[in-house]
Design a protein around this motif. Structure first.
Motif, mmCIF file in Angstrom:
data_model
loop_
_atom_site.group_PDB
_atom_site.id
_atom_site.type_symbol
_atom_site.label_atom_id
_atom_site.label_comp_id
_atom_site.label_asym_id
_atom_site.label_seq_id
_atom_site.Cartn_x
_atom_site.Cartn_y
_atom_site.Cartn_z
ATOM 1 N N THR A 136 7.601 -0.146 -14.258
ATOM 2 C CA THR A 136 8.447 -0.669 -13.305
ATOM 3 C C THR A 136 7.991 -1.184 -11.915
ATOM 4 O O THR A 136 8.142 -2.263 -11.505
ATOM 5 C CB THR A 136 9.678 0.070 -13.089
ATOM 6 N N TYR A 137 7.112 -0.408 -11.483
ATOM 7 C CA TYR A 137 6.178 -0.803 -10.187
ATOM 8 C C TYR A 137 5.501 -1.875 -10.446
ATOM 9 O O TYR A 137 5.461 -2.945 -9.782
ATOM 10 C CB TYR A 137 5.566 0.242 -9.748
ATOM 11 N N THR A 138 4.721 -1.979 -11.490
ATOM 12 C CA THR A 138 3.915 -3.275 -11.902
ATOM 13 C C THR A 138 4.702 -4.542 -12.169
ATOM 14 O O THR A 138 4.403 -5.646 -11.643
ATOM 15 C CB THR A 138 2.892 -2.858 -12.994
ATOM 16 N N THR A 139 5.776 -4.302 -12.716
ATOM 17 C CA THR A 139 6.615 -5.516 -13.039
ATOM 18 C C THR A 139 7.066 -6.054 -11.543
ATOM 19 O O THR A 139 7.013 -7.315 -11.453
ATOM 20 C CB THR A 139 7.707 -5.150 -14.065
ATOM 21 N N ARG A 140 7.623 -5.057 -10.670
ATOM 22 C CA ARG A 140 8.094 -5.636 -9.450
ATOM 23 C C ARG A 140 7.016 -6.284 -8.656
ATOM 24 O O ARG A 140 7.273 -7.112 -8.176
ATOM 25 C CB ARG A 140 8.823 -4.252 -8.667
ATOM 26 N N LEU A 141 6.008 -5.442 -8.778
ATOM 27 C CA LEU A 141 4.702 -6.202 -7.977
ATOM 28 C C LEU A 141 4.339 -7.658 -8.401
ATOM 29 O O LEU A 141 4.383 -8.496 -7.615
ATOM 30 C CB LEU A 141 3.592 -5.214 -7.988
ATOM 31 N N PHE A 142 4.425 -7.707 -9.751
ATOM 32 C CA PHE A 142 4.017 -9.060 -10.330
ATOM 33 C C PHE A 142 5.081 -10.046 -10.033
ATOM 34 O O PHE A 142 4.738 -11.245 -9.743
ATOM 35 C CB PHE A 142 3.743 -8.968 -11.914
ATOM 36 N N ASN A 151 6.558 9.731 -20.606
ATOM 37 C CA ASN A 151 7.286 8.533 -20.633
ATOM 38 C C ASN A 151 8.002 8.406 -19.487
ATOM 39 O O ASN A 151 8.011 7.123 -19.311
ATOM 40 C CB ASN A 151 8.593 9.089 -21.779
ATOM 41 N N TRP A 152 8.204 9.260 -18.708
ATOM 42 C CA TRP A 152 8.814 8.793 -17.327
ATOM 43 C C TRP A 152 7.588 8.450 -16.500
ATOM 44 O O TRP A 152 7.874 7.346 -15.803
ATOM 45 C CB TRP A 152 9.193 10.179 -16.643
ATOM 46 N N MET A 153 6.541 8.848 -16.651
ATOM 47 C CA MET A 153 5.323 8.325 -15.889
ATOM 48 C C MET A 153 5.127 6.906 -16.266
ATOM 49 O O MET A 153 4.886 6.096 -15.458
ATOM 50 C CB MET A 153 4.189 9.138 -16.069
ATOM 51 N N LEU A 154 5.172 6.502 -17.581
ATOM 52 C CA LEU A 154 4.948 5.084 -17.990
ATOM 53 C C LEU A 154 5.939 4.128 -17.576
ATOM 54 O O LEU A 154 5.489 3.145 -17.071
ATOM 55 C CB LEU A 154 4.788 5.283 -19.676
ATOM 56 N N GLY A 211 0.848 -1.258 -0.134
ATOM 57 C CA GLY A 211 0.040 0.035 0.016
ATOM 58 C C GLY A 211 0.861 1.091 -0.039
ATOM 59 O O GLY A 211 0.508 2.194 -0.569
ATOM 60 N N LEU A 212 1.843 1.068 0.887
ATOM 61 C CA LEU A 212 2.932 2.394 0.800
ATOM 62 C C LEU A 212 3.369 2.670 -0.313
ATOM 63 O O LEU A 212 3.837 3.813 -0.799
ATOM 64 C CB LEU A 212 3.763 2.131 2.095
ATOM 65 N N GLN A 213 3.982 1.435 -1.115
ATOM 66 C CA GLN A 213 4.648 1.738 -2.371
ATOM 67 C C GLN A 213 3.521 2.166 -3.423
ATOM 68 O O GLN A 213 3.920 3.076 -4.364
ATOM 69 C CB GLN A 213 5.176 0.279 -2.835
ATOM 70 N N ALA A 214 2.231 1.676 -3.432
ATOM 71 C CA ALA A 214 1.154 2.249 -4.302
ATOM 72 C C ALA A 214 1.067 3.827 -4.095
ATOM 73 O O ALA A 214 0.874 4.504 -5.113
ATOM 74 C CB ALA A 214 -0.105 1.546 -4.106
ATOM 75 N N PHE A 215 0.951 4.305 -3.131
ATOM 76 C CA PHE A 215 0.862 5.520 -2.672
ATOM 77 C C PHE A 215 1.932 6.323 -3.059
ATOM 78 O O PHE A 215 1.742 7.553 -3.635
ATOM 79 C CB PHE A 215 0.503 5.781 -1.019
ATOM 80 N N GLU A 216 3.263 5.914 -2.725
ATOM 81 C CA GLU A 216 4.326 6.545 -3.209
ATOM 82 C C GLU A 216 4.469 6.904 -4.761
ATOM 83 O O GLU A 216 4.570 7.625 -5.118
ATOM 84 C CB GLU A 216 5.582 5.948 -2.954
ATOM 85 N N ILE A 217 4.222 5.617 -5.480
ATOM 86 C CA ILE A 217 4.087 5.668 -7.112
ATOM 87 C C ILE A 217 3.160 6.687 -7.502
ATOM 88 O O ILE A 217 3.241 7.437 -8.521
ATOM 89 C CB ILE A 217 4.241 4.372 -7.685
ATOM 90 N N SER A 218 1.874 6.380 -6.787
ATOM 91 C CA SER A 218 0.902 7.357 -7.270
ATOM 92 C C SER A 218 1.149 9.094 -7.124
ATOM 93 O O SER A 218 1.040 9.914 -8.108
ATOM 94 C CB SER A 218 -0.563 7.091 -6.642
#
Length: 90
Positions: free
Chosen positions: A75-81, A67-70, A10-17
């Motif tokens: 990167t976050y999604t790949t690490r999460l999966f 581009n940076w946002m994408l 949850g903290l990682q998701a909040f940070e990336i958002s």
């Protein structure tokens, strides 16, 4: 999956958002302040005067940082999966 892991995700998701939203929000904030200051000084109270610069500025911010946002999101999604097997194994 433990409570600590859920909170960490949850903290990682909040940070990336927050990182992804920051360029557009800061652009809108700065342009809104500048336009508001201009409207106060000149006493021009036109609604489009406050909307158009913010819309254009946010569009430019998206073009420059999209581009940076994408990259950050993928990167976050790949690490999460990739961490799913370790989360389920605990």
């Amino acid at each position: 999956m433990t409570d600590n892991q859920v909170v960490q995700i949850g903290l990682q998701a909040f940070e990336i958002s927050m990182k992804i939203a920051a360029p557009v929000l800061l652009t809108a904030l700065i342009l809104g302040f500048i336009v508001s200051l201009f409207q106060s000084v000149t006493q021009i109270q036109e609604a489009t005067l406050s909307f158009v610069p913010k819309a254009v500025g946010c569009g430019v911010a998206l073009l420059l940082t999209g581009n940076w946002m994408l990259h950050e999101m993928t990167t976050y999604t790949t690490r999460l999966f990739q961490s799913i097997p370790t989360l389920l194994g605990s």
